[in-house]
Design a protein around this motif. Structure first.
Motif, PDB file in Angstrom:
ATOM      1  N   GLY A  10      -8.734  -4.542   4.386  1.00 34.58           N
ATOM      2  CA  GLY A  10      -7.600  -3.797   4.623  1.00 34.58           C
ATOM      3  C   GLY A  10      -7.022  -2.620   3.720  1.00 34.58           C
ATOM      4  O   GLY A  10      -7.372  -1.962   4.109  1.00 34.58           O
ATOM      5  N   PRO A  11      -6.966  -3.172   2.299  1.00 32.13           N
ATOM      6  CA  PRO A  11      -6.023  -2.294   1.411  1.00 32.13           C
ATOM      7  C   PRO A  11      -7.073  -1.522   1.245  1.00 32.13           C
ATOM      8  O   PRO A  11      -6.741  -0.358   0.630  1.00 32.13           O
ATOM      9  N   ASP A  12      -8.277  -1.732   0.734  1.00 29.51           N
ATOM     10  CA  ASP A  12      -9.271  -0.648   0.426  1.00 29.51           C
ATOM     11  C   ASP A  12      -9.470   0.062   1.760  1.00 29.51           C
ATOM     12  O   ASP A  12      -9.383   1.799   1.109  1.00 29.51           O
ATOM     13  N   LEU A  14      -7.466   0.672   3.318  1.00 28.34           N
ATOM     14  CA  LEU A  14      -5.402   2.070   3.430  1.00 28.34           C
ATOM     15  C   LEU A  14      -5.991   3.174   2.189  1.00 28.34           C
ATOM     16  O   LEU A  14      -5.133   3.604   2.307  1.00 28.34           O
ATOM     17  N   ALA A  15      -5.689   2.448   1.413  1.00 30.34           N
ATOM     18  CA  ALA A  15      -5.862   3.430  -0.381  1.00 30.34           C
ATOM     19  C   ALA A  15      -6.992   4.288  -0.075  1.00 30.34           C
ATOM     20  O   ALA A  15      -6.535   5.557  -0.188  1.00 30.34           O
ATOM     21  N   GLN A  18      -4.786   7.181   1.998  1.00 32.59           N
ATOM     22  CA  GLN A  18      -4.077   8.006   1.267  1.00 32.59           C
ATOM     23  C   GLN A  18      -5.124   9.144   0.377  1.00 32.59           C
ATOM     24  O   GLN A  18      -4.728  10.770  -0.224  1.00 32.59           O
ATOM     25  N   HIS A  87      -2.606   3.550  11.382  1.00 34.58           N
ATOM     26  CA  HIS A  87      -3.492   3.606  10.819  1.00 34.58           C
ATOM     27  C   HIS A  87      -5.023   3.160  11.534  1.00 34.58           C
ATOM     28  O   HIS A  87      -5.426   4.040  12.179  1.00 34.58           O
ATOM     29  N   TRP A  91      -9.103  -0.445  10.439  1.00 32.88           N
ATOM     30  CA  TRP A  91      -8.363  -1.250   9.317  1.00 32.88           C
ATOM     31  C   TRP A  91      -7.629  -2.299  10.795  1.00 32.88           C
ATOM     32  O   TRP A  91      -7.591  -2.866   9.824  1.00 32.88           O
ATOM     33  N   ARG A  95      -7.730  -6.305   9.603  1.00 28.80           N
ATOM     34  CA  ARG A  95      -5.719  -6.317   8.674  1.00 28.80           C
ATOM     35  C   ARG A  95      -6.570  -7.497   9.391  1.00 28.80           C
ATOM     36  O   ARG A  95      -5.823  -8.519   8.484  1.00 28.80           O
ATOM     37  N   ASP A  98      -8.644 -10.390   7.843  1.00 27.63           N
ATOM     38  CA  ASP A  98      -8.739 -10.342   6.615  1.00 27.63           C
ATOM     39  C   ASP A  98      -7.259 -11.734   7.011  1.00 27.63           C
ATOM     40  O   ASP A  98      -7.209 -12.929   6.261  1.00 27.63           O
TER      41      ASP A  98
END
Length: 171
Positions: A10-12, A14-15, A18, A87, A91, A95, A98
């Motif tokens: 998930g963090p990848d 979200l990055a 951006q 999002h 994701w 998420r 995860d």
């Protein structure tokens, strides 16, 4: 196909989101993104359905040869999931993975009305305003996601037709 234990964290994702910001989003932007994705699908012989929303307004939609009503239903479900989560639909799916669960288990929301599969990516301005969604259906969820992301990236690189300095003055 990605397994439940092998996915983009998930963090990848979200990055990545951006990096997908646009100066502005309007009807022309939506049309260009949708047409670019459809043209790529045609060039590569892919059976894809593409929908681009400006807010809740469906601005662009096409169903390439080999698609079906199922793709249309999945597009709606992906849009609902992405809209609920704010999002990308990939994701939203990942998420929950995860966290050791699934979207369906965590939310109780049923398929096909809620389709937690990759392919819906938000259209966001550089100011951070979420303006709509690019949604692709017909391939693996990872490929659907990548086609949507690549369509937004192409829009980032294209000259702004509303900017007079972007017009070719050589004629």
């Amino acid at each position: 196909m990605t397994s439940i234990h092998d996915h983009t964290p998930g963090p990848d994702l979200l990055a990545e989101e951006q990096t997908l910001r646009l100066d502005h989003v309007d009807e022309l932007t939506c049309h260009r993104i949708g047409a670019q994705i459809a043209e790529r699908g045609l060039r590569e012989g892919r059976s894809v359905a593409v929908a681009v929303y400006l807010g809740e307004w469906l601005v662009y939609k096409t169903m390439l040869p080999g698609t079906s009503l199922n793709n249309d239903i999945v597009i709606d479900g992906k849009r609902r999931v992405a809209g609920l989560e704010g999002h990308s639909s990939l994701w939203a799916r990942n998420r929950h993975l995860d966290a050791g669960t699934t979207f369906e288990e965590a939310t109780g929301l049923p398929l096909p009305a809620w389709a937690p599969f990759g392919g819906a990516v938000p259209l966001v301005t550089t100011q951070g305003a979420r303006q709509g969604w690019v949604i692709v259906s017909g391939m693996s969820q990872e490929d659907d996601h990548t086609f949507a992301v690549d369509g937004i990236r192409a829009a980032q690189e294209a000259p702004d037709p509303a900017d007079p300095s972007a017009v070719d003055q050589s004629r």
